[in-house]
Motif scaffolding. Structure first.
Motif, short mmCIF file in Angstrom:
data_model
loop_
_atom_site.label_atom_id
_atom_site.label_comp_id
_atom_site.label_asym_id
_atom_site.label_seq_id
_atom_site.Cartn_x
_atom_site.Cartn_y
_atom_site.Cartn_z
N LYS A 1 -21.56 -7.94 14.60
CA LYS A 1 -22.93 -8.40 14.81
C LYS A 1 -23.94 -7.26 14.70
N SER A 2 -23.60 -6.14 15.32
CA SER A 2 -24.57 -5.03 15.39
C SER A 2 -24.75 -4.31 14.06
N TYR A 3 -23.64 -4.11 13.32
CA TYR A 3 -23.72 -3.30 12.11
C TYR A 3 -23.29 -4.06 10.85
N HIS A 4 -23.01 -5.35 11.02
CA HIS A 4 -22.58 -6.18 9.88
C HIS A 4 -21.37 -5.57 9.16
N LEU A 5 -20.44 -5.10 9.98
CA LEU A 5 -19.21 -4.51 9.46
C LEU A 5 -18.02 -5.40 9.82
N GLY A 6 -17.11 -5.51 8.91
CA GLY A 6 -15.89 -6.25 9.18
C GLY A 6 -14.70 -5.57 8.54
N VAL A 7 -13.52 -5.79 9.12
CA VAL A 7 -12.29 -5.21 8.56
C VAL A 7 -11.81 -6.11 7.43
N ARG A 8 -11.82 -5.55 6.24
CA ARG A 8 -11.37 -6.31 5.07
C ARG A 8 -9.85 -6.28 4.89
N GLU A 9 -9.25 -5.16 5.29
CA GLU A 9 -7.82 -4.99 5.02
C GLU A 9 -7.20 -4.03 6.03
N ILE A 10 -5.98 -4.33 6.41
CA ILE A 10 -5.17 -3.40 7.19
C ILE A 10 -4.21 -2.70 6.24
N LYS A 11 -4.19 -1.38 6.30
CA LYS A 11 -3.26 -0.61 5.47
C LYS A 11 -2.19 0.02 6.36
N ILE A 12 -0.94 -0.19 6.00
CA ILE A 12 0.18 0.41 6.73
C ILE A 12 0.75 1.53 5.88
N GLU A 13 0.54 2.76 6.31
CA GLU A 13 1.04 3.91 5.56
C GLU A 13 2.50 4.21 5.90
N GLY A 14 2.90 3.86 7.10
CA GLY A 14 4.29 4.09 7.50
C GLY A 14 4.52 3.59 8.92
N TYR A 15 5.74 3.12 9.16
CA TYR A 15 6.07 2.63 10.50
C TYR A 15 7.53 2.98 10.76
N ASN A 16 7.75 3.92 11.67
CA ASN A 16 9.11 4.33 12.04
C ASN A 16 9.40 3.90 13.47
N ILE A 17 10.58 3.34 13.67
CA ILE A 17 10.99 2.87 14.99
C ILE A 17 12.37 3.43 15.30
N SER A 18 12.48 4.18 16.37
CA SER A 18 13.77 4.75 16.78
C SER A 18 14.21 4.12 18.09
N LYS B 1 21.62 8.64 13.60
CA LYS B 1 22.00 9.96 14.07
C LYS B 1 22.71 9.77 15.40
N GLU B 2 24.04 9.92 15.34
CA GLU B 2 24.88 9.62 16.50
C GLU B 2 24.61 8.17 16.94
N LYS B 3 24.13 7.97 18.17
CA LYS B 3 23.90 6.62 18.68
C LYS B 3 22.41 6.25 18.69
N THR B 4 21.67 6.86 17.76
CA THR B 4 20.25 6.54 17.61
C THR B 4 20.00 5.98 16.22
N ALA B 5 19.30 4.86 16.17
CA ALA B 5 18.94 4.24 14.89
C ALA B 5 17.45 4.40 14.66
N THR B 6 17.07 4.59 13.40
CA THR B 6 15.66 4.67 13.03
C THR B 6 15.39 3.70 11.89
N LEU B 7 14.44 2.82 12.11
CA LEU B 7 13.98 1.92 11.05
C LEU B 7 12.77 2.55 10.38
N ILE B 8 12.81 2.66 9.07
CA ILE B 8 11.69 3.18 8.30
C ILE B 8 11.14 2.03 7.47
N LEU B 9 10.01 1.49 7.92
CA LEU B 9 9.43 0.32 7.27
C LEU B 9 8.45 0.75 6.19
N LYS B 10 8.56 0.11 5.05
CA LYS B 10 7.68 0.41 3.92
C LYS B 10 7.17 -0.88 3.31
#
Length: 498
Positions: free
Chosen positions: A81-98, A119-128
């Motif tokens: 309302k104040s600046y007439h700005l809106g988010v047109r797109e979300i960009k995901i550059e990287g998402y890692n989950i351990s 790595k041993e008993k740790t898992a990492t998801l690398i989302l692209k």
């Protein structure tokens, strides 16, 4: 768990004039979020023209992708309302989950949407290559669960399912030691069907199968108060998603493709080709078929549960006792086919029961007694019972002891003389009885007025009953037990072929 999300917003206009306001908003937003989860941090903030870049870290209960979606909504509301700005797109550059695993993986695994590293008993998801729509579907937690499940399954691969004997009839002298399917085929009572894993039953074999059906209904189901229903042979995918069949055994389902249209003009070229070549032009046929959205009945119980979806059952109707005997089951057995007992298409009666825990435990005892009457007094079989891993746990790769619980599956197994020594050969599982707790009650949101509900089923395979009986008692009605001869003492003459 540690979540590390690198993302950004693309706005409708340049942000340089409101840089301070944006930074102030993000600071206040971050403070508000930390009241819910102190581990959440929004950092590495950069503003470039109409882009806002940042990273969100968390090792608590508030997932960064949920923070991101909430931030988008609030920032649009604040500056729209104040600046007439809106988010047109979300960009995901990287998402890692351990996240930590209970057991060390034995080998690498793959899942959709992410690369998985260990790595041993740790898992990492690398989302692209993920977007806002992906985040809104909340796939993340399911992906984490799937990795845990697949690692757990690695420790069960190659192991036999849980099996614990609980009763056996004792040895009985068989009438013969021949394979009944082979002998009935030689006599012309059976004929291999036009497609693999199917059979054509002539009058003699049909008479025996229909007798099995009558015995099951008259001796087991009717005395216990079961009522017959009729259901469809076609099951939509959404039902199998709820029951777990599409997750557990997609490679065993026969899928159904509807015509894309009934318009004869659209089928004209296919018809012309068929008339001229007298062959089925498969590629042309595919053009006129829709993508499958359903399959042929695998077992009758999913549709029965669907019929209760979202309904509240009166206390006076409990326990619900129903069965279907019309829907023919189809399962792709591939190389596992044998005789009429291991086929792609088979006939079964599916009793389903819904009631309280106490009602179903009493019913199980009554059903066991009725089955004993059939298998001991009418069939005079050599058979046994054992606690086994329920099908839905088998498909998940789980092997557990169900014998000390109210829920679980009891298998009924018959000795097959033609397979050899009773102590070394494989017995035939020809009947089962399961209490499944609230698994399907919850899946289909089935309720009672007051009571907490459980459910169960007890598939009666007519081909399996027939094979178990004939394997021990032979094909000569004169040698059949007196209890069975009360139901069937002579066979139809059938047809003589020249």
């Amino acid at each position: 768990m540690i979540f590390d999300l690198k993302a950004g917003f693309t706005f409708s206009n340049d942000l340089s004039k409101i840089k301070k306001e944006l930074e102030s908003f993000i600071s206040n937003f971050n403070k508000k979020i930390t009241t819910k989860d102190k581990t959440v941090k929004i950092q590495n903030i950069k503003i470039e023209k109409n882009n806002l870049f940042f990273s969100i870290l968390s090792d608590g209960i508030f997932r960064p992708h949920n923070v991101l979606l909430q931030m988008k909504n609030e920032i649009s509301k604040e500056f729209g309302k104040s600046y007439h700005l809106g988010v047109r797109e979300i960009k995901i550059e990287g998402y890692n989950i351990s996240f930590d695993l209970e057991k060390k993986p034995l080998k690498d695994i793959k899942i959709p949407f992410a690369e998985v590293k260990f790595k041993e008993k740790t898992a990492t998801l690398i989302l692209k290559d993920i977007d806002e729509e992906f985040l809104q579907h909340n796939y993340i937690d399911r992906m984490i669960n799937r990795v845990n499940e697949k690692v757990e399954n690695q420790y069960y691969e190659g192991k036999t399912e849980f099996w614990k004997p609980i009763w056996e009839s004792g040895e009985k002298k068989p009438v013969w030691n021949k394979d009944p399917t082979e002998e009935m085929t030689k006599l012309g009572w059976l004929q291999q069907g036009p497609t693999k894993g199917k059979w054509f039953y002539r009058a003699q074999a049909t008479a025996i199968m229909k007798t099995m059906e009558k015995i099951a209904i008259d001796e087991v189901l009717k005395p216990l108060g079961f009522e017959e229903i009729i259901e469809s042979h076609i099951v939509p995918f959404d039902i199998w998603l709820k029951t777990g069949h599409l997750e557990g055994m997609p490679g065993e389902i026969y899928y159904v493709a509807e015509p894309a249209s009934r318009d004869t003009q659209k089928w004209e070229h296919f018809i012309d080709l068929t008339k001229i070549t007298k062959e089925i032009q498969i590629d042309e046929l595919k053009k006129n078929l829709s993508t499958p959205t359903a399959g042929i009945c695998y077992a009758q119980c999913p549709l029965i549960y669907w019929s209760f979806k979202g309904k509240t059952i009166s206390e006076e109707s409990l326990p619900v006792l129903i069965y279907d005997k019309t829907a023919i089951s189809s399962r792709y057995e591939s190389g596992g086919r044998h005789g009429i007992e291991r086929v792609d298409e088979f006939h079964r009666i599916e009793p389903v029961y819904i009631g309280t825990r106490e009602q179903l435990l009493k019913l199980r005892d009554k059903m066991l007694e009725r089955y004993r009457i059939v298998f001991n007094k009418i069939f005079d079989l050599e058979w046994r019972m054992a606690w086994v891993t329920p099908w839905y746990m088998q498909q998940a790769g789980k092997i557990s002891d169900e014998s000390n619980q109210d829920t679980g599956t009891i298998d009924f197994e018959a000795y097959m003389p033609y397979r050899g020594d009773r102590k070394k050969s494989e017995w035939l599982e020809f009947q089962n009885l399961s209490i499944l707790g609230d698994k399907y009650i919850k899946a289909f949101n089935i309720k009672a007025q007051k009571s907490t509900l459980w459910s169960g089923c007890s598939g009666i395979g007519l081909e399996r009953w027939t094979t178990a009986f004939l394997s021990q008692k032979g094909l000569d009605p004169k040698k059949w037990p007196e209890g069975f001869k009360k139901y069937l003492h002579t066979l139809p003459k059938g047809i003589d072929f020249l």
